[in-house]
Design a protein around this motif. Structure first.
Motif, PDB file in Angstrom:
ATOM      1  N   ARG A   1      -3.239  -7.748   1.266  1.00  0.00           N
ATOM      2  CA  ARG A   1      -3.352  -7.027  -0.004  1.00  0.00           C
ATOM      3  C   ARG A   1      -2.868  -7.959  -1.100  1.00  0.00           C
ATOM      4  NH1 ARG A   1       0.380  -2.019  -2.221  1.00  0.00           N
ATOM      5  NH2 ARG A   1       1.497  -3.739  -3.207  1.00  0.00           N
TER       6      ARG A   1
ATOM      7  N   ARG B   1      -5.126   7.246   4.065  1.00  0.00           N
ATOM      8  CA  ARG B   1      -3.861   6.517   4.216  1.00  0.00           C
ATOM      9  C   ARG B   1      -2.660   7.380   4.583  1.00  0.00           C
ATOM     10  NH1 ARG B   1      -2.458   2.080   3.107  1.00  0.00           N
ATOM     11  NH2 ARG B   1      -0.780   2.422   1.617  1.00  0.00           N
TER      12      ARG B   1
ATOM     13  N   GLU C   1      -1.727   8.030   0.463  1.00  0.00           N
ATOM     14  CA  GLU C   1      -0.325   7.837   0.861  1.00  0.00           C
ATOM     15  C   GLU C   1       0.582   8.923   0.282  1.00  0.00           C
ATOM     16  OE1 GLU C   1       0.237   3.850  -0.678  1.00  0.00           O
ATOM     17  OE2 GLU C   1       1.443   4.608  -2.323  1.00  0.00           O
TER      18      GLU C   1
ATOM     19  N   ASP D   1      -6.060   3.864  -4.058  1.00  0.00           N
ATOM     20  CA  ASP D   1      -5.532   4.741  -5.111  1.00  0.00           C
ATOM     21  C   ASP D   1      -6.083   4.375  -6.487  1.00  0.00           C
ATOM     22  OD1 ASP D   1      -4.132   6.311  -3.345  1.00  0.00           O
ATOM     23  OD2 ASP D   1      -2.257   5.198  -3.538  1.00  0.00           O
TER      24      ASP D   1
ATOM     25  N   HIS E   1      -2.746   1.774  -7.562  1.00  0.00           N
ATOM     26  CA  HIS E   1      -1.552   2.626  -7.646  1.00  0.00           C
ATOM     27  C   HIS E   1      -1.674   3.741  -8.688  1.00  0.00           C
ATOM     28  CE1 HIS E   1       2.821   3.274  -6.824  1.00  0.00           C
ATOM     29  NE2 HIS E   1       2.436   2.786  -5.650  1.00  0.00           N
TER      30      HIS E   1
HETATM   31 MG    MG Z   1      -0.322   2.236  -2.183  1.00  0.00          MG
END
Ligand code: MG
Ligand code: KDG
Length: 419
Positions: free
Chosen positions: A164, A300, A279, A254, A229
């Motif tokens: 990532r 996730r 997440e 995200d 994010h």
């Molecule tokens: Mg994340």
């Protein structure tokens, strides 16, 4: 670690042996806070589950201690499904990160106990091995593009097959995911939330440049991922996803907040970049529309925040019907206990995609001895009975809880935004 089951596995596993006689919550801070639930049975066999909810740790600790533990005493630890249903339906309120993390901790500990009673690793109880190891991705977090590409190169050298990549954003002081020089990245760093400032136009300028450089420097043999994010609106997310298409991303994570699951339709209308989300989800209901409409490619949500192995198994099977694969969250705020349980799940689940792997500190690894290991781009769960992670309680007691919260983000004009 030896594949032979531990001596406690010799207990015969009758209902009397499986009776839960004690359960307690252990809060420790070996470099960062972790909450762990330990359940003990009459046979002497015990199991542990992760209950860590970053920045809100004591809410889960109190939920477990005050509302769950008294309900566990005297129950048969082998009735994993019934205990799950009891804790979920019985609480009346259902769902939510605190409840689902608490349920997950109980569930993980019960699967650990069942494995020890059966003398089998958890992946075997789930249905056995589907693969030899779980493909993982680690994090490259440079302060600028040059530092990130250097880090990506170093991880490829170490055998990682997927990375990532994030980088600093010119004009933005503390961009998400970027380490302070020389320190491992850990966002929850102060007692009260650090205030950061966010600029979407500046971010959208730099990210395609980062991935153009990474492909130029490292070719197409490495999988590349990126986490937005939750910072973008749906149409901004669509623009980013489209601009990253030439770099063949493994996923964009995200891309936009997902409370309104229909937002992802806008991204899908404009781009073929694969999407990952989940997440911050804690149940199948958070992603039902996303999955059944094939608006995402990877889910996730992981064991600790998603109600444990019992609920995640249901979610993964539902996802499989729609060709959505798992890509479990694995940041350092999820303890090695969660990582151990997740790796057993990853080893079994037919629709596995990838597993996030952010490295725990040496202190955390010492408090939570485990038998999983990294080799050639993959994490491998061990063969010991249960999920293969234990806790050194004496050592844990040497690291008292230290209140820490995640940062917050504001736009340049001071408006509150999503961190
Ligand atoms: Mg994340
Ligand atoms: O506690 C919050 C972290 O787990 C989160 O910021 C990490 O986004 C994250 C990731 O993808 O690992």
């Amino acid at each position: 670690m030896s594949p032979t089951p531990s001596p406690e596995v010799t207990a015969n596993g009758s209902a009397r042996d499986r009776e839960i006689i004690a359960a307690r919550v252990i809060v420790t801070c070996p470099g960062r806070n972790f909450v762990t639930l330990k359940i003990e049975t009459r046979s002497g066999i015990s199991g542990i589950g992760d209950a860590t909810l970053n920045g809100r740790e004591l809410a889960v600790a109190a939920y477990l201690q005050e509302h769950v533990v008294p309900n566990l005493i005297g129950r048969d630890a082998g009735r994993i499904e019934d205990i799950w249903q009891f804790l979920y339906r019985g609480a009346y309120w259902r769902r939510g990160p605190v409840t689902m993390t608490a349920i997950a901790a109980v569930d993980m500990a019960l699967w650990d106990i069942l494995g020890k009673l059966a003398g089998m690793p958890v992946y075997q109880l789930l249905g056995g091995r589907s693969r030899e190891g779980a493909l993982v991705y680690c994090h490259a977090n440079g302060r600028d593009i040059s530092e990130t590409t250097e880090q990506v190169g170093a991880y490829i050298e170490q055998g990682f097959l997927a990375v990532r990549a994030q980088c600093g954003v010119p004009g933005v002081k503390k961009a998400y995911g970027i380490s302070t020089a020389g320190k491992p990245y850990e966002p929850a760093e102060s007692e009260l939330p650090a205030e950061t400032v966010w600029s979407t136009p500046k971010y959208l300028e730099i990210v395609p440049q980062l991935f153009e450089r990474l492909r130029a420097d490292h070719g197409t043999g490495v999988e590349l991922l990126h986490d937005a994010h939750h910072r973008l609106t749906p149409i901004e997310a669509a623009r980013l996803a489209r601009s990253l298409e030439p770099y063949r991303m493994f996923w964009l994570e995200d891309a936009t907040p997902a409370e309104n699951q229909k937002s992802f339709e806008i991204i899908r209308q404009h781009s073929v970049t694969p999407l990952a989300v989940g997440e911050v989800f804690n149940s199948i209901w958070d992603c039902k529309h996303l999955i059944e409409n094939q608006l995402i490619d990877y889910i996730r949500t992981t064991i600790v925040h998603g109600g444990g192995i019992t609920h995640l198994r249901r979610l993964a099977d539902f996802a499989a019907l729609h060709q959505v694969r798992t890509g479990f969250h694995g940041a350092t705020d999820l303890s090695p206990v969660c990582m151990g349980a997740a790796l057993h799940f990853d080893t079994w689940v037919p629709n596995f995609g990838i597993q996030e792997y952010m490295f725990h500190s040496d202190e955390a690894n010492e408090v939570f001895p485990h038998d999983y290991y990294f080799r050639e781009g993959r994490l491998h769960c061990g063969e010991s009975a249960g999920h293969g992670v234990t806790i050194d309680e004496k050592l844990a007691a040497r690291y008292p809880y230290a209140p820490k919260q995640l940062p917050i983000a504001r736009l340049e004009d001071g408006s509150m935004w999503d961190w």
